[in-house]
Design a protein around this motif. Structure first.
Motif, PDB file in Angstrom:
ATOM      1  N   GLY A 184       0.782  -1.223   0.000  1.00  0.00           N
ATOM      2  CA  GLY A 184       0.000   0.000   0.000  1.00  0.00           C
ATOM      3  C   GLY A 184       0.813   1.271   0.000  1.00  0.00           C
ATOM      4  O   GLY A 184       0.317   2.304   0.422  1.00  0.00           O
ATOM      5  N   LEU A 185       2.039   1.238  -0.454  1.00  0.00           N
ATOM      6  CA  LEU A 185       2.811   2.467  -0.566  1.00  0.00           C
ATOM      7  C   LEU A 185       2.246   3.270  -1.726  1.00  0.00           C
ATOM      8  O   LEU A 185       2.188   2.793  -2.856  1.00  0.00           O
ATOM      9  N   LYS A 186       1.790   4.477  -1.419  1.00  0.00           N
ATOM     10  CA  LYS A 186       1.165   5.319  -2.435  1.00  0.00           C
ATOM     11  C   LYS A 186       1.847   6.675  -2.454  1.00  0.00           C
ATOM     12  O   LYS A 186       2.150   7.242  -1.419  1.00  0.00           O
ATOM     13  N   ILE A 187       2.033   7.174  -3.659  1.00  0.00           N
ATOM     14  CA  ILE A 187       2.564   8.513  -3.847  1.00  0.00           C
ATOM     15  C   ILE A 187       1.492   9.314  -4.564  1.00  0.00           C
ATOM     16  O   ILE A 187       1.110   8.981  -5.684  1.00  0.00           O
ATOM     17  N   ALA A 188       0.982  10.345  -3.904  1.00  0.00           N
ATOM     18  CA  ALA A 188      -0.077  11.166  -4.481  1.00  0.00           C
ATOM     19  C   ALA A 188       0.547  12.360  -5.192  1.00  0.00           C
ATOM     20  O   ALA A 188       1.463  13.001  -4.676  1.00  0.00           O
ATOM     21  N   THR A 189       0.031  12.640  -6.380  1.00  0.00           N
ATOM     22  CA  THR A 189       0.542  13.756  -7.163  1.00  0.00           C
ATOM     23  C   THR A 189      -0.570  14.318  -8.049  1.00  0.00           C
ATOM     24  O   THR A 189      -1.591  13.668  -8.268  1.00  0.00           O
ATOM     25  N   LYS A 190      -0.346  15.495  -8.543  1.00  0.00           N
ATOM     26  CA  LYS A 190      -1.318  16.101  -9.451  1.00  0.00           C
ATOM     27  C   LYS A 190      -1.134  15.519 -10.839  1.00  0.00           C
ATOM     28  O   LYS A 190      -0.017  15.308 -11.301  1.00  0.00           O
ATOM     29  N   ALA A 191      -2.269  15.251 -11.488  1.00  0.00           N
ATOM     30  CA  ALA A 191      -2.212  14.658 -12.822  1.00  0.00           C
ATOM     31  C   ALA A 191      -3.292  15.256 -13.700  1.00  0.00           C
ATOM     32  O   ALA A 191      -4.301  15.779 -13.223  1.00  0.00           O
ATOM     33  N   GLY A 192      -3.084  15.155 -15.009  1.00  0.00           N
ATOM     34  CA  GLY A 192      -4.061  15.629 -15.981  1.00  0.00           C
ATOM     35  C   GLY A 192      -5.142  14.588 -16.218  1.00  0.00           C
ATOM     36  O   GLY A 192      -5.199  13.538 -15.584  1.00  0.00           O
ATOM     37  N   GLU A 193      -6.024  14.875 -17.169  1.00  0.00           N
ATOM     38  CA  GLU A 193      -7.158  13.997 -17.451  1.00  0.00           C
ATOM     39  C   GLU A 193      -6.737  12.633 -17.999  1.00  0.00           C
ATOM     40  O   GLU A 193      -7.362  11.627 -17.703  1.00  0.00           O
ATOM     41  N   ASN A 194      -5.701  12.579 -18.773  1.00  0.00           N
ATOM     42  CA  ASN A 194      -5.302  11.321 -19.409  1.00  0.00           C
ATOM     43  C   ASN A 194      -4.280  10.521 -18.594  1.00  0.00           C
ATOM     44  O   ASN A 194      -3.696   9.580 -19.100  1.00  0.00           O
ATOM     45  N   GLY A 195      -4.052  10.873 -17.338  1.00  0.00           N
ATOM     46  CA  GLY A 195      -3.146  10.118 -16.480  1.00  0.00           C
ATOM     47  C   GLY A 195      -1.712  10.598 -16.500  1.00  0.00           C
ATOM     48  O   GLY A 195      -0.859  10.002 -15.861  1.00  0.00           O
TER      49      GLY A 195
END
Length: 128
Positions: A55-66
């Protein structure tokens, strides 16, 4: 004899092989092997802990297409491990396939824990 007496011994590159010198050398080798074994056991335990992390997750901002704005590299990965599992891993010991991650998804990294002990670390890059 001349090379040893004139060069090796004065330069402290060699010592005379007396009985006491042999005992000192044997004790030093024994202590060095004990320290090496202790470090290796700690590295193996850390390797097992890293591989069992789920469950290691890195959250980041992304556009509509990933596509990610910017990229994820070893610095963000080391920070995420510190934040989520409270483990200090040097970013220089983490190797990603390719240099940076530019899309959302699941990835794997290799952590060089100690000389020949390596751990595979699975993580997910998700949108904030």
């Amino acid at each position: 004899d001349g090379y040893a007496n004139n060069y090796l011994i004065p330069q402290k590159l060699a010592i005379i092989a007396t009985e006491s010198a042999r005992k000192v050398l044997a004790e030093n080798l024994k202590q060095r092997a004990f320290k090496e074994e202790k470090i290796r056991n700690e590295a193996t335990a850390l390797c097992e802990k890293l591989q069992s992390m789920n469950g290691l997750k890195i959250a980041t901002k992304a556009g509509e297409n990933g596509k990610i704005y910017g990229s994820i590299n070893t610095i963000q990965l080391a920070d995420a491990i510190k934040a989520q599992f409270d483990l200090d891993i040097d970013r220089k010991k983490i190797a990603l396939k390719g240099d940076n991650i530019k899309e959302l998804g699941s990835y794997k990294a290799t952590v060089n824990v100690y000389k020949d002990i390596k751990a595979e670390l699975a993580f997910d890059v998700v949108e904030e």
